[in-house]
Scaffold this motif. Structure first.
Motif, short mmCIF file in Angstrom:
data_model
loop_
_atom_site.label_atom_id
_atom_site.label_comp_id
_atom_site.label_asym_id
_atom_site.label_seq_id
_atom_site.Cartn_x
_atom_site.Cartn_y
_atom_site.Cartn_z
N MET A 1 0.84 -1.17 0.00
CA MET A 1 0.00 0.00 0.00
C MET A 1 0.89 1.24 0.00
O MET A 1 1.82 1.32 0.79
CB MET A 1 -0.87 -0.02 1.26
CG MET A 1 -2.14 0.73 1.09
SD MET A 1 -3.21 0.63 2.55
CE MET A 1 -3.52 -1.10 2.71
N THR A 3 1.47 5.45 0.30
CA THR A 3 0.91 6.60 0.99
C THR A 3 0.49 7.63 -0.03
O THR A 3 1.27 8.03 -0.89
CB THR A 3 1.96 7.21 1.94
OG1 THR A 3 2.34 6.21 2.88
CG2 THR A 3 1.39 8.41 2.66
N ARG A 13 -6.94 7.11 -0.67
CA ARG A 13 -6.81 6.62 0.69
C ARG A 13 -5.53 7.19 1.27
O ARG A 13 -4.46 7.05 0.68
CB ARG A 13 -6.78 5.10 0.69
CG ARG A 13 -6.63 4.52 2.07
CD ARG A 13 -6.82 3.01 2.01
NE ARG A 13 -6.15 2.38 3.11
CZ ARG A 13 -6.64 2.32 4.35
NH1 ARG A 13 -7.78 2.88 4.63
NH2 ARG A 13 -5.96 1.71 5.30
N ASP A 15 -3.03 6.71 4.12
CA ASP A 15 -2.71 5.71 5.11
C ASP A 15 -1.53 6.08 5.99
O ASP A 15 -0.85 5.22 6.53
CB ASP A 15 -2.51 4.34 4.45
CG ASP A 15 -1.43 4.34 3.39
OD1 ASP A 15 -0.75 5.36 3.23
OD2 ASP A 15 -1.28 3.31 2.72
N GLU A 56 -0.35 6.26 13.64
CA GLU A 56 0.17 5.76 12.37
C GLU A 56 -0.53 4.45 11.99
O GLU A 56 -0.91 4.25 10.84
CB GLU A 56 1.68 5.57 12.44
CG GLU A 56 2.45 6.87 12.48
CD GLU A 56 3.94 6.69 12.70
OE1 GLU A 56 4.41 5.54 12.86
OE2 GLU A 56 4.64 7.71 12.73
N THR A 57 -0.72 3.58 12.97
CA THR A 57 -1.40 2.31 12.73
C THR A 57 -2.87 2.54 12.35
O THR A 57 -3.37 1.94 11.41
CB THR A 57 -1.31 1.40 13.97
OG1 THR A 57 0.07 1.13 14.24
CG2 THR A 57 -2.05 0.10 13.77
N ALA A 59 -4.18 5.19 11.00
CA ALA A 59 -4.24 5.79 9.66
C ALA A 59 -4.12 4.72 8.59
O ALA A 59 -4.80 4.77 7.56
CB ALA A 59 -3.13 6.84 9.50
N ASP A 60 -3.29 3.73 8.86
CA ASP A 60 -3.06 2.66 7.89
C ASP A 60 -4.18 1.62 7.89
O ASP A 60 -4.55 1.12 6.83
CB ASP A 60 -1.72 1.97 8.20
CG ASP A 60 -1.36 0.91 7.18
OD1 ASP A 60 -1.55 1.16 5.97
OD2 ASP A 60 -0.90 -0.16 7.58
N GLU A 61 -4.75 1.33 9.05
CA GLU A 61 -5.66 0.19 9.16
C GLU A 61 -7.15 0.56 9.18
O GLU A 61 -7.99 -0.34 9.15
CB GLU A 61 -5.33 -0.61 10.42
CG GLU A 61 -3.96 -1.27 10.35
CD GLU A 61 -3.62 -2.05 11.60
OE1 GLU A 61 -4.40 -2.01 12.58
OE2 GLU A 61 -2.56 -2.70 11.60
N THR A 62 -7.48 1.85 9.28
CA THR A 62 -8.90 2.23 9.30
C THR A 62 -9.21 3.11 8.09
O THR A 62 -8.31 3.56 7.39
CB THR A 62 -9.27 3.00 10.59
OG1 THR A 62 -8.63 4.29 10.56
CG2 THR A 62 -8.86 2.24 11.84
N ASP A 63 -10.49 3.37 7.90
CA ASP A 63 -10.91 4.24 6.80
C ASP A 63 -10.82 5.72 7.15
O ASP A 63 -11.10 6.57 6.32
CB ASP A 63 -12.35 3.91 6.39
CG ASP A 63 -12.44 2.54 5.72
OD1 ASP A 63 -11.43 2.11 5.13
OD2 ASP A 63 -13.51 1.92 5.78
#
Length: 119
Positions: A1, A3, A13, A15, A56-57, A59-63
């Motif tokens: 993925m 950024t 997105r 992330d 950071e997590t 931002a990456d794992e949620t919408d």
């Protein structure tokens, strides 16, 4: 993925946490994305530094889009949101402020908060 940077598309997105460059920039982010978690922080703040990997997590794992406002650089913006301590987390959904919490919240509580507005 990869950024994505701020492109003006709600389909992009983001992330990674997005640094906020001022009030107009924050208004644009809140207006373009469904759920935005704004972290009002300071570089000298220990709890803010501990919260950074959690954000950071998320931002990456949620919408949700995670936006970061340095209160030392943007004192007027922090004042406009009634920020009296850092970290202060403000959650927007559908362009409206729906939550505000002062202090570092546990990762699962933040995830539940976000997911309550993204489902």
């Amino acid at each position: 993925m990869t950024t994505e940077t701020h492109t003006g598309s709600t389909d992009a997105r983001i992330d990674a946490p997005l640094p906020v460059e001022g009030a107009d920039h924050l208004d644009t982010i809140v207006g373009e994305y469904d759920v935005v978690l704004v972290d009002f922080f300071a570089t000298w703040c220990g709890p803010c530094q501990m919260l950074e990997p959690v954000l950071e997590t998320l931002a990456d794992e949620t919408d949700a889009v995670v936006a970061k406002v340095d209160v030392d650089d943007h004192q007027q913006l922090a004042g406009a949101y009634g920020v009296r301590g850092v970290p202060t987390l403000v959650l927007f959904a559908g362009g409206e402020q729906v939550e505000q919490h002062t202090g570092a919240l546990p990762a699962e509580q933040l995830r539940d908060l976000i997911e309550g507005y993204t489902e």
